[in-house]
Structures are given as C-alpha cells and as structure tokens.
Design a protein around this motif. Structure first.
Motif, PDB file in Angstrom:
ATOM      1  N   ALA A  21       0.816  -1.224   0.000  1.00 28.03           N
ATOM      2  CA  ALA A  21       0.000   0.000   0.000  1.00 28.03           C
ATOM      3  C   ALA A  21       0.848   1.271   0.000  1.00 28.03           C
ATOM      4  O   ALA A  21       0.597   2.198   0.751  1.00 28.03           O
ATOM      5  N   ALA A 128      -0.031  -3.866   5.209  1.00 26.44           N
ATOM      6  CA  ALA A 128      -0.150  -2.470   4.799  1.00 26.44           C
ATOM      7  C   ALA A 128       1.217  -1.789   4.866  1.00 26.44           C
ATOM      8  O   ALA A 128       2.225  -2.400   4.506  1.00 26.44           O
ATOM      9  N   HIS A 275      -3.630   5.147   6.935  1.00 30.37           N
ATOM     10  CA  HIS A 275      -4.311   4.588   5.771  1.00 30.37           C
ATOM     11  C   HIS A 275      -5.791   4.950   5.788  1.00 30.37           C
ATOM     12  O   HIS A 275      -6.393   5.146   6.844  1.00 30.37           O
ATOM     13  N   ALA A 306      -5.340   2.449   1.347  1.00 33.33           N
ATOM     14  CA  ALA A 306      -4.974   1.100   1.784  1.00 33.33           C
ATOM     15  C   ALA A 306      -4.880   0.117   0.628  1.00 33.33           C
ATOM     16  O   ALA A 306      -4.328  -0.971   0.793  1.00 33.33           O
TER      17      ALA A 306
END
Length: 326
Positions: A21, A128, A275, A306
């Motif tokens: 991400a 992430a 995020h 994300a």
C-alpha cells in the motif's frame, strides 16, 4: 571506472507485493519491484494497482458486487525475479504480507526455486505500510554503499562466505572509487528488523468483510454489532486480532491517535503512516493531529490509500495507523 563502462549498480534488488500500500511514486523512487495481488469483481479478475484502483473497488463493494482476492501465482514472482536479474541484480530480497494472512509468501518461495539469482524471502508478519515501510527501508539500504550506510549486523545464516565477500569488497573499495553495496543477508536483515518494529492498528465500519474472508473469527466479528461497539484491530504475531473495544467511531478514532502517540513516545525515531479506504479527509485529519502532537511536519506523516486488496477485506470506512522504525 573505465571510460564508457556502465556505472556500478547495487547488487541486491528488493521485491514486495501490492498489499504494501505504498503512496504513488514511492516504489519507483526507491527502486522497489511490486508484484500485484489479484482482485475478482463479480468473477472478472484484475491486477491490483494495474487494472483496478481502490476507488473502483470501493464502488464495487458499495453496489454489492462479489469481491474476492488471490495471492499472485508463482509465475508472477518468477517473472519479477527474472526482470530484476536482467537489470543487473546479483541477489534478490522478497518482502511480503504476513504468511498467516495470505499465501503470497508461499508463492514467492516457490518462485525462488527457479530464479536465475538467489532469493531471500522475508515474511514480514505484518500488513499495509507495516510491510511497505519495511520494504522501503530494505530498498534504500540496498542502494546505499556500505561506507555510507549504518552498520548492519549479518544474520546468523550469513556464513563464512558472506563474511569473506564483505572483507574482499571492503578491501577492494579502499583501493579505488567503486562503491561497495550491501548483500542480500544485510538487506533482508534490515527488512526483518523494520517489519518487526511495526505496529499497525485498524478501525473499520464493519467486521463483516473480514469475517466472510476468514481473516477474523465469527465471535470477534459479532462485536461490531453488539451494543454498538467499535473494535480496534491490530496485527499481532502475523494475525489480525481485536485489541480494544470502543463505544463510538469518534472515540475509536481518538483511541487510534492515542495508541500511535504512546508508541512514538517509547521510540527514539520512527515513521508514522495513516491509511484510508474511500475519502481521505479523516486520514488527513488524523495525520495532522499526530504530526502536531509528535512535533514533526505534517509532510513527515504518510497518508496512503490502503489499496484494493485491503479494501476488499475490510470494506469501506477503514482508518489505520502504522508506526515503524525505519
């Protein structure tokens, strides 16, 4: 370097997957190779970040489309490793989403057996930008000559060969201008340390998407509808768990900030990221609050979507905060 010869290159390439991400442009800036996961919308398959955007995925979720995801096949990693080797890499470090959340690490390990150069696969045990910041730290270290980089300890399995290689390259460097680049053991060590340092907390509007995808048990998911509780999730030992339960979304958002600031208070230096899935307003507000409280410029707090795969698993309304030493 002789006239007309190519400039010296780092010996290690770093590969990660799209669940890192990363904000747009960051992978290119640090030389990261990103292998996309696959997203299915009503039976049609797309490559994350290539054929489908987070906004398109969010629209599909909101209209009730059937959305599933899949790790990249080993052939996708094999192709990435071949490209890295063709570009001059002598070794590869491949850093990925927790193996307890996805089969991505298994695909990477399968592909490593047919890579034209040696591959070290690192299970980040996180997700992430917990993963993303670790991959970025590894890529930056790979591109930093050893005489400019902080000292990094070799891993226990580095062996005599790694020690001899570092001694030879350091000795050669003393006699000429050629830079001495980190090897895969050192780069993998940086990735693993950064990933281990990462703390990730998630706030979502509903836990139903996670329950349906098997990432959260039915009992934990039921908390989202009992008494209006808003669970805060965290990544612990590579898995998503409910770590706290808060009455309202506003209170849960405040608690996310408190958790991040408490973590920052115990560290000498760390990077913070926020995020979102959908509109970024709330994430930017959280980032501004964290920057002010931590006494750093707002620009130092990363704000990033994300991504389509995480959106598919958590649904609309995600807010997440990541703290990592990088």
């Amino acid at each position: 370097m002789s006239p007309g010869s190519a400039p010296p290159r780092p010996r290690v390439a770093v590969v990660t997957d799209s669940t890192a991400a990363l904000p747009p442009g960051l992978a290119e800036e640090v030389g990261l190779h990103v292998v996309p996961l696959d997203v299915s919308i009503d039976g049609a398959w797309y490559a994350e970040g290539v054929d489908v955007t987070p906004a398109q995925l969010l629209h599909a979720l909101e209209r009730g489309a059937k959305v599933t995801t899949s790790q990249p096949p080993p052939s996708a990693f094999a192709a990435a490793y071949e490209r890295a080797a063709a570009a001059g890499a002598h070794e590869i470090v491949s850093v990925h989403l927790s193996g307890d959340m996805s089969g991505t690490v298994r695909s990477a390990r399968t592909a490593s057996a047919v890579s034209p150069v040696p591959v070290r696969v690192v299970d980040s045990r996180t997700a992430a930008l917990g993963l993303g910041l670790a991959a970025v730290a590894a890529a930056r270290h790979a591109r930093t000559p050893l005489d400019e980089a902080p000292e990094v300890q070799a891993t226990p399995d580095d062996g005599l060969g790694g020690a001899v290689r570092r001694w030879v390259t350091r000795t050669a460097h003393r006699g000429g201008p050629a830079p001495v680049w980190p090897d895969a053991a050192q780069v993998a060590h940086v990735a693993a340390e950064a990933a281990e340092s990462a703390r990730v907390w998630f706030l979502v509007d509903s836990l139903e998407h996670l329950r349906r995808g098997g990432r959260l048990g039915a009992g934990a998911a039921a908390l989202g509808t009992v008494l209006g509780l808003r669970p805060i999730l965290s990544v612990q030992d590579g898995r998503l768990v409910v770590c706290e339960k808060v009455r309202t979304r506003r209170a849960a958002r405040d608690r996310l900030e408190q958790l991040a600031l408490a973590e920052l208070a115990g560290r000498d230096s760390a990077r913070v990221a926020v995020h979102h899935v959908g509109p970024s307003d709330a994430a930017e507000e959280v980032a501004a609050h964290l920057a002010l409280a931590a006494g750093v410029p707002v620009a130092d707090v990363l704000v990033a979507d994300a991504g389509a795969v995480l959106a598919a698993h958590v649904g609309p309304g995600l807010l997440a905060v990541v703290v990592a030493d990088v």
